[in-house]
Write a protein that holds these residues in place. Structure first.
Motif, short mmCIF file in Angstrom:
data_model
loop_
_atom_site.label_atom_id
_atom_site.label_comp_id
_atom_site.label_asym_id
_atom_site.label_seq_id
_atom_site.Cartn_x
_atom_site.Cartn_y
_atom_site.Cartn_z
N SER A 69 0.83 -1.21 0.00
CA SER A 69 0.00 0.00 0.00
C SER A 69 0.87 1.26 0.00
O SER A 69 0.59 2.21 -0.74
N LEU A 146 -4.57 -6.79 -1.30
CA LEU A 146 -5.41 -5.88 -0.52
C LEU A 146 -4.70 -4.54 -0.32
O LEU A 146 -5.34 -3.48 -0.34
N VAL A 150 -6.37 -0.94 -1.36
CA VAL A 150 -6.70 0.16 -0.43
C VAL A 150 -5.85 1.41 -0.70
O VAL A 150 -6.23 2.52 -0.29
N SER A 151 -4.70 1.26 -1.37
CA SER A 151 -3.87 2.43 -1.63
C SER A 151 -4.60 3.45 -2.50
O SER A 151 -4.27 4.64 -2.50
N PHE A 153 -7.47 4.55 -2.04
CA PHE A 153 -8.33 5.39 -1.20
C PHE A 153 -7.52 6.26 -0.23
O PHE A 153 -8.10 6.99 0.57
N ALA A 154 -6.20 6.14 -0.25
CA ALA A 154 -5.36 6.92 0.66
C ALA A 154 -4.72 8.08 -0.09
O ALA A 154 -4.39 7.99 -1.27
N ALA A 160 -2.56 5.46 4.58
CA ALA A 160 -2.39 4.06 4.19
C ALA A 160 -2.19 3.18 5.42
O ALA A 160 -2.75 2.08 5.52
N PHE A 163 -5.34 2.36 7.37
CA PHE A 163 -6.24 1.32 6.87
C PHE A 163 -5.99 -0.03 7.52
O PHE A 163 -6.83 -0.93 7.42
N PHE A 167 -8.75 -3.08 7.67
CA PHE A 167 -8.69 -4.23 6.75
C PHE A 167 -7.91 -5.41 7.32
O PHE A 167 -8.11 -6.53 6.88
N ALA A 231 -9.15 -8.98 -5.29
CA ALA A 231 -8.57 -7.74 -4.78
C ALA A 231 -7.73 -7.05 -5.86
O ALA A 231 -7.75 -5.81 -5.99
N GLY A 235 -8.42 -3.49 -7.45
CA GLY A 235 -7.33 -2.51 -7.47
C GLY A 235 -7.17 -1.89 -8.85
O GLY A 235 -6.94 -0.69 -8.99
N THR A 238 -10.05 0.63 -9.46
CA THR A 238 -10.03 1.87 -8.67
C THR A 238 -8.71 2.61 -8.77
O THR A 238 -8.55 3.66 -8.14
#
Length: 244
Positions: A69, A146, A150-151, A153-154, A160, A163, A167, A231, A235, A238
């Motif tokens: 991330s 994962l 999630v990176s 959204f940071a 990061a 999260f 998660f 995932a 990724g 997004t």
């Protein structure tokens, strides 16, 4: 998706890691050092063999999540990702390149931790060592996938890291490491059913206690693999070129 571009991305990520020795040391040695610490905390080979298989999956999962991330976020905030995306580089090329690079690191990481646990710390495994390695590497790849997801959204490295409680920690608490999942309340059991780390820990525990390859073991491995692929797909969907 182009194989040559994916492999070029893999070589670039590995070259970056080679010039960052502190990150390489953390990736490869930290799970082993944590297993060593755990062995001396329990001071009992029997107790260590009971809990170590699950932690062989949890430690690489957590570390790969964190490293993946933050590394991806650095690429975006530094503008590297935006420059790369102006080239004939697709999102799947980029993420597949990351997956291959970190996958190779995960193999080395897990091999060192498992070898030290088996031949020095007294971990006993009834099943195949190769099965144990396969599940643990898949677990590390799941954490990496994962982390890449999630990176997106940071907006900073601090976010990061934040999260992790969302998660990672719930999965570590509900995967059966501290309490058998069958003995949890129905709400917690249901939540643990939708968390992939639960299936990884079940598979590791089964390989440790039995030499028999069963259908539940196959199902658990396929679920972990499927969640890692899902995932990565999320990724790619997004992925943003840069942080506003």
């Amino acid at each position: 998706m182009t194989v040559s571009i994916t492999l070029a991305t893999t070589r670039r990520i590995l070259a970056q890691l080679r010039h960052d020795p502190r990150t390489v040391v953390m990736l490869v040695l930290v799970p082993t050092l944590l297993m060593l610490l755990l062995r001396f905390v329990f001071n009992s080979a029997e107790m260590f063999s009971r809990i170590a298989p699950a932690l062989l999956g949890v430690f690489p999962f957590v570390i790969m999540f964190l490293i993946a991330s933050i590394t991806t976020l650095r690429e975006r905030t530094a503008g590297t990702l935006e420059r790369l995306m102006t080239m004939p580089l697709g999102k799947f090329d980029l993420l597949a390149g990351y997956a291959l690079a970190f996958g190779l690191v995960a193999v080395l990481q897990v091999a060192v931790a498992t070898a030290v646990s088996l031949w020095w710390l007294g971990l006993t495994v009834s099943g195949s060592v190769w099965s144990l390695l396969l599940i643990t590497v898949l677990d590390a790849l799941l954490g990496m996938a994962l982390g890449l997801f999630v990176s997106a959204f940071a907006t900073s490295e601090f976010q990061a890291v934040q999260f992790m409680p969302l998660f990672v920690l719930p999965q570590a608490l509900l995967c059966g490491l501290f309490q058998p999942r069958d003995e949890m309340g129905w709400v917690l059991h249901w939540i643990s059913d939708v968390m992939p780390l639960s299936y990884a820990v079940e598979a590791l525990t089964q390989v440790t206690r039995s030499a028999e390859w069963t259908m539940p073991l196959t199902r658990n491995i396929l679920i972990v693999l499927g969640c890692a692929v899902l995932a990565l797909a999320l990724g790619a969907a997004t992925l943003r070129r840069r942080t506003p």
